[in-house]
Design an enzyme around this catalytic site. Structure first.
Site, PDB file in Angstrom:
ATOM      1  N   GLU A   1      -5.780  -0.676  -4.074  1.00  0.00           N
ATOM      2  CA  GLU A   1      -5.077  -1.311  -5.183  1.00  0.00           C
ATOM      3  C   GLU A   1      -5.992  -2.279  -5.933  1.00  0.00           C
ATOM      4  O   GLU A   1      -5.945  -2.374  -7.165  1.00  0.00           O
ATOM      5  CB  GLU A   1      -3.834  -2.061  -4.680  1.00  0.00           C
ATOM      6  CG  GLU A   1      -2.663  -1.168  -4.345  1.00  0.00           C
ATOM      7  CD  GLU A   1      -1.415  -1.964  -4.013  1.00  0.00           C
ATOM      8  OE1 GLU A   1      -1.344  -3.151  -4.401  1.00  0.00           O
ATOM      9  OE2 GLU A   1      -0.519  -1.414  -3.359  1.00  0.00           O
TER      10      GLU A   1
ATOM     11  N   GLU B   1       3.637  -9.121   1.768  1.00  0.00           N
ATOM     12  CA  GLU B   1       4.605  -8.349   0.988  1.00  0.00           C
ATOM     13  C   GLU B   1       4.520  -6.866   1.350  1.00  0.00           C
ATOM     14  O   GLU B   1       5.538  -6.189   1.491  1.00  0.00           O
ATOM     15  CB  GLU B   1       4.323  -8.538  -0.507  1.00  0.00           C
ATOM     16  CG  GLU B   1       5.222  -7.713  -1.410  1.00  0.00           C
ATOM     17  CD  GLU B   1       4.636  -7.498  -2.785  1.00  0.00           C
ATOM     18  OE1 GLU B   1       4.886  -6.427  -3.378  1.00  0.00           O
ATOM     19  OE2 GLU B   1       3.909  -8.384  -3.266  1.00  0.00           O
ATOM     20  N   HIS B   2       3.294  -6.363   1.530  1.00  0.00           N
ATOM     21  CA  HIS B   2       3.108  -4.966   1.932  1.00  0.00           C
ATOM     22  C   HIS B   2       3.656  -4.714   3.333  1.00  0.00           C
ATOM     23  O   HIS B   2       4.329  -3.709   3.581  1.00  0.00           O
ATOM     24  CB  HIS B   2       1.619  -4.608   1.886  1.00  0.00           C
ATOM     25  CG  HIS B   2       1.138  -4.212   0.526  1.00  0.00           C
ATOM     26  ND1 HIS B   2       0.789  -2.930   0.194  1.00  0.00           N
ATOM     27  CD2 HIS B   2       0.962  -4.946  -0.605  1.00  0.00           C
ATOM     28  CE1 HIS B   2       0.414  -2.879  -1.069  1.00  0.00           C
ATOM     29  NE2 HIS B   2       0.497  -4.094  -1.574  1.00  0.00           N
TER      30      HIS B   2
END
Length: 481
Positions: free
Chosen positions: A172, A95-96
């Site tokens: 994160e 996704e990143h």
């Protein structure tokens, strides 16, 4: 305070001047009837969701409306449940990487082109699905479809960008550890579905993020980003025919079949009544989550369980109302200072789910809050009243309509529904399902899933006062004569 009172008085006087005398009771009744009719008409007049399946298996779905903007997105049947212990975190990593350039638009060129349209690009990964969507002006819909197709079919996966994002993701993960609510729910999945893929976190482990390579990410894309596993959804001021034409033009290269035996399948994830306690007396508050096994997405019992959760209600100390809450559990929480907040949940997956509640409390109130919450569960199983069900159904109807406010929410609703149900269920059908629920159904369905069942428990923080699991298990039934 005086100035505020003057403003209120002034605005009240202004309304009286503008509106004149109050209408008669008969006129108010007529207005209410018109409002009720308008709600029913609204359910029937929602634009139809059109669905077209391309030759390669890609489903294209849209809801047309007269709005100047649109949201177009791709919903993909892929997530952490499709990963194993070694590859856990690949979906989140991917996704990143999806936003960090394609073969046609290397580096930051992709994001700059999105910004040049004045558009908003976003995405998310969950345990069973991955989504990428763009909100833009309606006239830019064909360009948005082309950008999305480039994103999923030509992701560059440059080594330099992989290393850069690896550092971002590791940071994160550190920040996520400070969100105790998310940590508690990850622990809940880890114990409830221990030994299965649903026990994995969406973000993956620190060790996996450090170890994943370009080959791992490329393999993940090759296995999961197939046309039959995707839904191209759109909502707003668009034409379905134009959307289908754009999809045919840009997604014809999306692969249809899998190589060899690489077809991803979902193995059944068994539920285990068990517990995880992460005691840390240095923390000020305890986070507790208790859940039983719930139904999968398509099970009709979900509607009844959502009504049951609406009866339980939710509470936070910032709410007004004091002891005058409609929720009995909230009233107890206020009266006896049991917790800072509580909220029920019904998390569904393809073939299973978690139905439970989460609360945050002071260390010395943990046992009392658990006792009252389990008592509310037992009350749902044995003595739910029609008045409570009526209130809960009205709350659900309001929440159902509010969720479809804006093109992005509608687009997500379309994409998720097609993945979960194979079709988009119209609001009129949801309303009929909610209307069919009565107190007897709530008692029967709650007894089916809650009464005398082994729960899964996750507790984080100063949880010394939390009783032994066997004592909590004994709270899942009543000794009745």
């Amino acid at each position: 305070m005086a100035a505020r009172s003057v403003c209120r008085a002034g605005s009240a006087a202004g309304r009286a001047l503008l509106w004149g005398p109050r209408p008669a009771a008969a006129l108010l009744t007529l207005t209410r009837k018109r409002g009720a009719a308008t709600y029913a008409q609204t359910l029937q007049n929602i634009p139809e969701t059109q669905v077209t399946t391309l030759e390669n298996g890609l489903r294209v779905a849209s809801e047309e409306s007269n709005q100047p903007t649109c949201t177009v997105g791709l919903w993909i049947e892929a997530g952490s449940r499709y990963e194993d212990t070694k590859t856990n975190g690949a979906a989140f990593f991917m996704e990143h990487m999806a936003f960090k350039g394609t073969k046609k638009r290397p580096g930051s060129a992709f994001e700059k082109e999105v910004e040049s349209l004045g558009a908003h690009l976003n995405g998310y990964t969950s345990r069973e699905q991955t989504a990428f969507y763009i909100k833009a002006l309606s006239k830019d819909m064909p360009k948005v479809v082309e950008l999305l197709s480039d994103l999923v079919q030509n992701c560059a996966l440059e080594d330099s960008q992989i290393e850069k994002e690896r550092g971002v993701i590791l940071q994160e993960l550190k920040e996520l550890d400070s969100n105790l609510a998310d940590v508690t729910f990850d622990y809940l999945h880890a114990t409830a579905y221990q030994g299965t893929s649903l026990a994995h976190t969406v973000e993956g482990t620190t060790e996996n993020i450090k170890r994943l390579t370009r080959a791992d990410l490329a393999s993940y894309v090759d296995i999961h980003f197939k046309a039959p596993r995707m839904v191209l959804a759109a909502a707003g001021g668009i034409s379905h025919r134009e959307l289908v034409d754009a999809a045919k033009q840009h997604f014809t290269g999306a692969p249809l079949t899998h190589k060899g035996d690489s077809v991803p399948t979902l193995k059944h994830c068994r539920f285990t009544g068990s517990e995880i306690r992460a005691r840390d007396d240095a923390l000020p508050l305890a986070h507790i989550a208790l859940a039983v096994e719930g139904p999968g997405w398509a099970d009709p019992d979900n509607v009844v369980l959502n009504v049951a959760n609406a009866i339980i209600g939710r509470y936070d100390r910032t709410f007004g109302g004091g002891t005058n809450q409609s929720s009995k559990l909230a009233t107890l929480a206020v009266k006896h200072n049991l917790c800072h907040s509580f909220e029920p949940f019904n998390t569904s997956y393809s073939d299973t789910g978690l139905f439970g509640f989460h609360f945050v409390s002071d260390p010395l109130s943990v046992d009392d809050m658990m006792f009252c919450a389990q008592g509310e569960w037992m009350r749902l199983c044995t003595s739910t009243t029609e008045s409570e069900v009526t209130r809960a159904k009205n709350y659900l109807r309001n929440a159902m309509v509010a969720q479809l406010d804006g093109t992005t929410r509608v687009c997500e609703n379309i994409g998720s529904h097609l993945l979960h149900y194979g079709r988009r269920i119209p609001l009129e059908e949801w309303d009929a399902r909610i209307s069919a629920v009565d107190a007897r159904m709530v008692r029967d369905v709650c007894s089916k899933y809650i009464y005398d069942k082994c729960p899964a428990l996750a507790a984080v923080g100063p949880v010394e006062q939390l009783l032994d699991y066997n004592r909590i298990r004994s709270g899942m039934y009543w000794v009745r004569l």
